[in-house]
Structure formats: C-alpha cells, structure tokens
Design a protein around this motif. Sequence first.
Motif, PDB file in Angstrom:
ATOM      1  N   SER A 205       0.866  -1.182   0.000  1.00 33.48           N
ATOM      2  CA  SER A 205       0.000   0.000   0.000  1.00 33.48           C
ATOM      3  C   SER A 205       0.901   1.230   0.000  1.00 33.48           C
ATOM      4  O   SER A 205       2.116   1.115  -0.156  1.00 33.48           O
ATOM      5  CB  SER A 205      -0.934  -0.008   1.215  1.00 33.48           C
TER       6      SER A 205
ATOM      7  N   LEU B  64      -5.604   5.535  -5.568  1.00 32.53           N
ATOM      8  CA  LEU B  64      -5.276   4.675  -4.433  1.00 32.53           C
ATOM      9  C   LEU B  64      -5.242   5.487  -3.147  1.00 32.53           C
ATOM     10  O   LEU B  64      -4.521   6.480  -3.038  1.00 32.53           O
ATOM     11  CB  LEU B  64      -3.917   4.013  -4.665  1.00 32.53           C
ATOM     12  N   ASN B  65      -6.023   5.045  -2.173  1.00 31.75           N
ATOM     13  CA  ASN B  65      -6.031   5.673  -0.854  1.00 31.75           C
ATOM     14  C   ASN B  65      -5.071   4.938   0.078  1.00 31.75           C
ATOM     15  O   ASN B  65      -4.780   3.744  -0.121  1.00 31.75           O
ATOM     16  CB  ASN B  65      -7.446   5.646  -0.270  1.00 31.75           C
TER      17      ASN B  65
ATOM     18  N   GLU C 244      -1.872   9.147  -0.802  1.00 32.11           N
ATOM     19  CA  GLU C 244      -2.831   8.858  -1.856  1.00 32.11           C
ATOM     20  C   GLU C 244      -2.339   9.415  -3.183  1.00 32.11           C
ATOM     21  O   GLU C 244      -1.505  10.335  -3.219  1.00 32.11           O
ATOM     22  CB  GLU C 244      -4.191   9.478  -1.497  1.00 32.11           C
TER      23      GLU C 244
ATOM     24  N   THR D 269      -5.471   3.559   2.847  1.00 28.55           N
ATOM     25  CA  THR D 269      -6.042   2.400   3.534  1.00 28.55           C
ATOM     26  C   THR D 269      -6.213   1.183   2.613  1.00 28.55           C
ATOM     27  O   THR D 269      -6.564   0.105   3.079  1.00 28.55           O
ATOM     28  CB  THR D 269      -7.406   2.761   4.128  1.00 28.55           C
ATOM     29  N   GLU D 270      -5.974   1.346   1.320  1.00 27.86           N
ATOM     30  CA  GLU D 270      -6.213   0.278   0.362  1.00 27.86           C
ATOM     31  C   GLU D 270      -4.944  -0.555   0.124  1.00 27.86           C
ATOM     32  O   GLU D 270      -3.836  -0.017   0.088  1.00 27.86           O
ATOM     33  CB  GLU D 270      -6.691   0.841  -0.970  1.00 27.86           C
TER      34      GLU D 270
ATOM     35  N   ASN E 249      -4.713  -5.602  -6.980  1.00 28.09           N
ATOM     36  CA  ASN E 249      -6.060  -5.067  -6.737  1.00 28.09           C
ATOM     37  C   ASN E 249      -6.287  -3.693  -7.357  1.00 28.09           C
ATOM     38  O   ASN E 249      -7.306  -3.065  -7.069  1.00 28.09           O
ATOM     39  CB  ASN E 249      -6.316  -4.988  -5.227  1.00 28.09           C
ATOM     40  N   ILE E 250      -5.362  -3.202  -8.167  1.00 24.27           N
ATOM     41  CA  ILE E 250      -5.477  -1.867  -8.743  1.00 24.27           C
ATOM     42  C   ILE E 250      -5.293  -1.945 -10.248  1.00 24.27           C
ATOM     43  O   ILE E 250      -4.918  -2.981 -10.799  1.00 24.27           O
ATOM     44  CB  ILE E 250      -4.411  -0.914  -8.151  1.00 24.27           C
TER      45      ILE E 250
END
Length: 382
Positions: free
Chosen positions: A84, A215-216, A88, A218-219, A208-209
């Motif tokens: 992660s 993208l934040n 962001e 928390t992701e 997952n992207i």
Amino acid sequence: MKTKFTYILYTTAFLVLASCNSNKNQTVEEETVPDIGNDTIQLSKVQFESSNMVLGTLQSLPFQQYVKTMGMIDVPPENKASISSYFEGTVKNLKLLPGEYVKRNQTLFTLENPEYVQIQQEYLEAKGQLTYLKSDYERQKTLAKEKVTSQKTFLKAESDYLVTKARFESIGKKLLLMNINPATLSLDNIRTTIAITSPIDGYVTNVNISTGAYLNPTEVAATVVNTEHLHLELNVFEKDLQKIQIGQPILFKIQNDNEAIYNAKVHIINKAVDPEKRTIGIHGHLSEEAEKIGLAPGMYAEASIVTNSVSKQALPSEAIVEMDGKNMVLVLQEKTDSGFSFLQKEVLLGDTHDNQTEILNVQDFNGNTQFLVRGAFNLITE
C-alpha cells in the motif's frame, strides 16, 4: 478250453484298467488344480512357483499411533507483504501480473499527486531557512554570553532555529516514506510522482489496482509472498493436545493427491484454544524434500501427527482372507520336494499400518510358523 478263455478275459481286463489309470494320471498332471480338503490345501511345486506365491513368518513391526488433523500450507508473517502507500495518488506505470517474481526495493508502480510537489517545496524552504536561522542562533548565543544582547533576543533566535529544524527533519522523514531521498532533493529534480516498491523478495499473488485508479492509504494495492520458508498450519482438537509434543513427525498429503506423502515436524504448539472451533494451532516445519516439490501457500493439507510407536506381531494384509465372517490364513503344514501342504487357520486382527495387519492370537503359532503371505486369496475362496 474254458481255462484259455478265462486267461484271455483276465488279460483284457488288466489292459483296460491299466489304460484307464494311465489316462487318469495324465489328466491330473495336466490340470494344475490344487487338492482342497475341508481345512487342508495341497499344492504342487509347479503350482506354487507359477503363481508367484511367497512364504513368510510373523514379524515384529512398529505400529504408529496418530492424531489426524487438517490445515494448509502457509508462510511466516514476515514472508507475506501487503503493498500500500502512505500517500494517496493516481496509479501510473503499473505492469504487475499475478505470479510474477519481484525483488526487494523493486518498483511495482508509481503514484502521481500535485501535493507531492508541495511537500518537496516545504522541505527545500525549511532547508534554506535553517541555514540562516542556525547562523543567527549561534551568533545570538555568543552575544548573550558576552552580555551584548538581551536574553529575550537570544531565546527568540533559539526558538526559531529549533522549530525550523524540527520541521525540516520531519518533512525529511516524510520524503523517505515517499521513496524520495532528501539528501539529493533540489529545485532541479522536484517530481510529481513517487515509486511504490516491494519490501521483500517474492511472487505477486494479488493485484487489486489498475492504471488510472485512485489509491487511498487504507487500500491494499497488491500482495507479495516469499515462498522460501513454507510451513504447515494445522488445527487439532483440544482433547488431543496432551498427545502432541514438539519434534513429533508429521505425515501429510495435499488435496487431490492421495498417493504422495510428505514429511514435516511439529515446531510450535499454540497455547490458546479457538473458542468457537475448540481447536489449537500447530506450526510444522517441512522437510527439505517437501520444500523442493513446489508447494504453494494456501494449499489444503491432510495430516497425521505421529504421537507414539509400538511394536506388534503382524503379517502382510494380503495374507489374510475374510471368509464367512472369519479371517483366515494358510499355515504351512508340510513341504516336500514335490509340493506343499497348507492348513487353514483363523486369526484375530488388530491394527493395520502400511499394508501390515496386527495378529492378536499369536499364541496359536510359534516363531517358526510359515504362512502363505502372497497368493492365499484365490486358494481360500475357491
């Protein structure tokens, strides 16, 4: 005349009987059918050898006791990384595929955000101010010692310097989290993107992207797993905990592969019981051979933890034939140059392990008793 006729009659009868006996013996030799009595079976040497029959005796063999369990192949927490970002941004330069191998500190993708420019600007401004404020602070410190300047002026210079220094250091730490080296940052290389790198060597298991996505912090963007240190994570019921000890062997197999059996050892026993499943976690280390066969995290495993080993008198399982509710074996009664004589005997059975079956009534036989350990089935069931 009567005497001559009687002699011819006797001679003819003898020849007929001799011919019948000769044909009968020839038929017996051609038909390789064993002579089976109520409890006794006669075999010729030819029959025994042509059927690949084998004799054997009772053997004292180790019978292992198990705790059966199940679980999965996994890796230690330090070998699994969820990727992660602390900041962001919009995803750029994404070229990741599940299954791809990546190295530590390798760039996985980049993020873009105009706010990155502002952070770098604040750092350079603080850096520039710090040079002046440090000089002024040292000058005011000297003047204060000589009683040339007031204490208030000195404290103001000291405060400005320390506040700016703290700001400078904190922004520098933030730049490191952005994978920007503060030592090399200048007005000429301010950037709008930051690189997101892998913290470990391993294989990408999830992405997952996608390019252009936002993208934040928390992701989770992707997952990387290092498979160099696979292990077993098993669950045993609390009632079996007293049987489990560190170092005990583990035999396990993978789902959909019932033939291959791999080895491991109990390495860690969890001390907490799952309140819902009433199970306890067992961590097992794989053998060197098992580590090389290409297992993957997440594979379902069926395992048996060997808790004890006891020697028992046993025969090969194929030597025992179930017939009319009884378990029968063939015991060698006599062996001659021409053949074998076997007697049917009932045996009482115990545990079975590795195609060997425990015989409970061993007192009915002596140590030299020989059994037909291969080929008994067809003889007993005929």
